[in-house]
Design an enzyme around this catalytic site. Structure first.
Site, short mmCIF file in Angstrom:
data_model
loop_
_atom_site.label_atom_id
_atom_site.label_comp_id
_atom_site.label_asym_id
_atom_site.label_seq_id
_atom_site.Cartn_x
_atom_site.Cartn_y
_atom_site.Cartn_z
N LYS A 59 -22.60 16.91 9.88
CA LYS A 59 -21.45 17.20 10.83
C LYS A 59 -20.88 16.39 11.54
O LYS A 59 -19.65 15.83 11.59
CB LYS A 59 -21.82 18.41 11.14
CG LYS A 59 -20.49 18.63 12.42
CD LYS A 59 -19.85 19.72 11.70
CE LYS A 59 -18.11 20.35 12.05
NZ LYS A 59 -17.70 19.24 12.30
N SER A 94 1.19 -1.45 -0.07
CA SER A 94 0.15 0.08 -0.12
C SER A 94 1.37 1.47 0.00
O SER A 94 1.51 2.09 -0.79
CB SER A 94 -1.00 -0.12 1.12
OG SER A 94 -2.15 0.68 0.80
#
Length: 337
Positions: free
Chosen positions: A200, A148
């Site tokens: 939010k 990765s």
């Protein structure tokens, strides 16, 4: 406790204080004549030195760099406590190479499952800048794992070596969160949330992710994934189609990575160094590495002060728990998240 033991303890205490005093005075004068006292006590005045590994030509040198561990910026090594991978220190090494004309090549050893998207990009950009401005070769030697983000930072190399049993690949992006709403309801825990906008508290562990939010997150992941694919395309001179054949998050051993075009040769670190020397006429170049100078007065004072005033193991664990930023974030990471 008898009198002799009390006397021995007092004498030992006096000697310890005396040694601390003497070494601290020397440290203060060495730290730019008192100018960097605050930095010293904060642990940020660690000297950096170069350790020559082999070779005797110092006009043409090869820098040996190592990324060992998860690529995350979790703070710098200090007199009080070193860190496994020091992101800022590694970036400083790259900066040194950028302005050091004697460095004619880089061997980068990678042993990492990857890490943060931003931190991996930090390294990639600086390596690319070195290639463009210094035009010096970069050879990568993959250790047991370069997956990765570990592969991301390897991609711009001129040549990549890996062991047959190296774990590499894992090209992709991951982001995870945990939802314990059902558990909280079962034990009677209720969270009250006040927010300025509908999203939010997106990825809050106390509510389900909506379909709209899931699409938003996937769009962000896809965009970052495409950037990763572009990095591999450019670095390995591969087509998008060829990259995406193995860019589904799968891991590959060295042999399969060679077949897929993700690496250039099966070989160890010594093979990578020897190849760089032979390919660029650097047979007698000095091979060196950067390191913290943790010896001398710094190590001594650090041990003494740390043992007396430093936090205990339990306090360190509590501080880690309290300061860890646990919000979900995008990662180039293979394995445990």
């Amino acid at each position: 406790m008898n009198v002799k033991r009390w006397v021995a303890l007092v004498v030992a205490g006096v000697l310890l204080l005396f040694s601390l005093g003497i070494n601290t005075i020397f440290a203060l004068f060495k730290a730019d004549f008192l100018g960097n006292f605050d930095s010293l006590m904060a642990g940020n005045n660690l000297d950096v030195y170069e350790n020559v590994i082999e070779g005797d030509n110092f006009d043409k040198r090869i820098a040996y760099l190592k990324v060992d561990g998860t690529i995350q910026d979790i703070g710098s090594s200090t007199l009080w406590q070193p860190v496994a991978y020091d992101h800022q220190f590694f970036l400083e090494q790259l900066d040194n190479i950028l302005y050091d004309d004697s460095v004619q090549g880089i061997v980068l050893s990678v042993n990492s499952p990857g890490g943060g998207v931003k931190e991996s990009a930090d390294i990639y950009k600086k390596l690319l800048k070195i290639k463009e401005e210094r035009q010096i070769p970069i050879y990568v030697s993959m250790d047991s794992m370069a997956a990765s983000g570990g592969y991301y930072i390897s991609a711009p190399a001129d040549k990549i070596f890996a062991h047959r049993d190296t774990i590499t690949g894992s090209i992709g992006v991951i982001m995870q969160s945990i939802n314990y709403q059902a558990l909280a309801e079962k034990v009677g825990v209720k969270f009250e949330t006040f927010k300025s906008g509908e999203h939010k508290d997106m990825l809050s562990p106390m509510r389900e992710v909506t379909a709209e939010e899931r699409a938003m997150m996937q769009d962000m992941i896809n965009e970052t994934y495409e950037e990763f694919v572009d990095i591999v395309e450019q670095g390995r001179n591969m087509s998008e189609a060829d990259v995406k054949k193995v860019a589904d998050g799968r891991i590959l051993g060295g042999t399969k990575a060679l077949e897929a075009g993700l690496i250039d040769e099966i070989g160890d670190e010594e093979a990578a160094i020897a190849a760089l020397r032979a390919d660029y006429g650097l047979e007698d170049a000095a091979l060196f590495e950067y390191a913290y100078d943790m010896g001398g007065w710094q190590s001594y004072v650090g041990m003494k002060i740390g043992s007396i005033f430093g936090p205990s193991a339990e306090e360190k664990m509590l501080m880690k728990i309290m300061t860890d930023y646990s919000a979900p974030k995008m990662m180039y990471l293979y394995g445990e998240y």
